[in-house]
Design an enzyme around this catalytic site. Structure first.
Site, mmCIF file in Angstrom:
data_model
loop_
_atom_site.group_PDB
_atom_site.id
_atom_site.type_symbol
_atom_site.label_atom_id
_atom_site.label_comp_id
_atom_site.label_asym_id
_atom_site.label_seq_id
_atom_site.Cartn_x
_atom_site.Cartn_y
_atom_site.Cartn_z
ATOM 1 C CD1 TRP A 102 34.299 60.955 49.077
ATOM 2 C CD2 TRP A 102 35.998 61.869 50.126
ATOM 3 N NE1 TRP A 102 35.416 60.600 48.143
ATOM 4 C CE2 TRP A 102 36.681 60.954 48.989
ATOM 5 C CE3 TRP A 102 37.056 62.249 51.027
ATOM 6 C CZ2 TRP A 102 37.915 60.660 48.444
ATOM 7 C CZ3 TRP A 102 38.466 62.048 50.533
ATOM 8 C CH2 TRP A 102 38.982 61.290 49.511
ATOM 9 C CG ASP A 172 32.572 67.441 49.734
ATOM 10 O OD1 ASP A 172 32.845 67.917 48.634
ATOM 11 O OD2 ASP A 172 33.243 66.627 50.233
ATOM 12 C CE LYS A 196 36.128 64.502 43.046
ATOM 13 N NZ LYS A 196 37.180 63.506 43.044
#
Ligand SMILES: Cc1ncc(COP(=O)(O)O)c(C=O)c1O
Length: 360
Positions: A102, A172, A196
């Site tokens: 990511w 992030d 999530k």
């Protein structure tokens, strides 16, 4: 069919009581005579929902008044571009820590708009640790400094947030927002996909310090400019209304559970049940350096690929699903976000013991 223990990395389990509440209100919400899905985003009823979602998030994360909370679409992946487009304003340089796929994607995107200095990377060891950071290597004139607080695929997390002084820290937090306490004032921007720890896919939450808004590069598309959304209360266009409504229910649930600090305690307990078991096993092995282990995503392996595959299949038959590791790393990964009850982790460990006896 009964509900299973779903160890998916995302979208992931939601608290059952949130789902039941949504079920109750699915067809008719309050006295509106319609579903939240059918409401105008400009109606008073929806305005109440989004306002309440924001105020709850501010409360549970202790977000100061000089930060905006934005409810956006486009996933965390769009933030990989929005961050540089909005924050490259002076030197057009940024420092990034490369801790996995990511952050690598975020780096690739930022390179399209400016200069990226990779201050540290754990790529040399399949990203199974968080690299040491040496402040001497930080760029003095960077427009921002970027980290991924929890690395979903590899199962690592920062236990210490780097001190970047006056340089805005961007995080992030997609896979660990609301799972442990963070001091929001240490960050310039925090962003996270909802799927999530906050709600269904389709919603991306951005928490941004006000002084960082309004300096976007000229080429920035209107929809990618934080100012567009900040000036319009996340209503420049139609926001992901139903996902925001579910997120509001999740925030209520977090508060009822005792807030983020209470969840952090439970998360530490859940994770340590699994890590303690792995540390005492000769059959399974955790793949992450102990000091950097994630509380949310726990990867592990047996000593053979065939056994790993068999494990995933047999676990699913016992109602323990989605334990396959990310396609790029293999093995197993148990994602145990806030909504995974401690019983789910205990059931997994019991199954691991049984599987070991049968396959040793
Ligand atoms: C840490 C992290 N960042 C970014 C993403 C990408 O999120 P999205 O699919 O919302 O773009 C993910 C997805 O799993 C993630 O785990």
């Amino acid at each position: 069919m009964n509900r299973v223990y779903n160890f998916s990395a995302g979208p992931s389990m939601l608290p059952e009581e949130v789902l039941k509440q949504a079920q109750k209100e699915l067809v008719v919400y309050g006295d509106t005579g319609m579903s939240v899905m059918e409401m105008s985003h400009r109606s008073k009823d929806f305005k109440d929902i989004i306002d309440e979602a924001e105020s709850l998030l501010r409360e549970i994360m202790n977000i100061p008044d000089n930060y905006k909370v934005l409810f956006l679409q486009g996933g965390a992946s769009s933030q990989f571009a929005m961050v540089p487009l909005n924050l490259f304003r002076n030197s057009k340089k940024a420092d990034y820590v490369n801790t996995g796929q990511w952050s690598r994607k975020a780096i690739a995107e930022a390179k399209r708009y400016g200069t990226v200095n990779i201050v540290a990377s754990s790529e040399d060891s399949t990203f199974n640790y968080i690299p040491e950071l040496d402040p001497n290597t930080f760029s003095k004139d960077a427009d921002y400094f970027y980290i991924t607080t929890n690395n979903t695929i590899y199962g690592t997390r920062y236990t210490e947030i780097p001190d970047t002084g006056d340089i805005p820290l961007v995080a992030d937090m997609s896979s660990n927002i609301l799972s442990e306490e963070y001091d929001v004032t240490k960050f310039g921007v925090i962003f996270a996909g909802a799927q999530k720890n906050m709600g269904p896919a389709g919603l991306t939450v951005v928490i941004i310090r006000e002084d960082l808004i309004g300096h976007a590069m000229d080429i920035t598309p209107t929809m990618f400019n934080y100012k567009t959304h900040a000036d319009n209360g996340s209503m420049f266009n139609t926001p992901p209304t139903y996902s925001i409504y579910i997120a509001k229910l999740v925030f209520e649930w977090v508060k009822k559970m005792g807030g983020v600090s209470a969840l952090e305690k439970i998360n530490k307990e859940k994770a340590s049940i699994l890590y303690d078991f792995l540390d005492n096993s000769n059959f399974y092995k955790g793949t992450v350096v102990p000091k950097d282990r994630s509380l949310m995503n726990i990867p592990f392996v047996t000593n053979s690929k065939e056994l790993d595959e068999k494990f995933v299949k047999e676990a699913a038959k016992k109602g323990l699903v989605n334990l396959k590791g990310h396609r790029t790393v293999g093995g197993m990964r148990a994602s145990i976000y806030n909504a995974m009850p401690i019983e789910g982790v205990k059931a997994l460990v019991e199954f691991m013991k049984e599987f070991e006896i049968e396959n040793r």
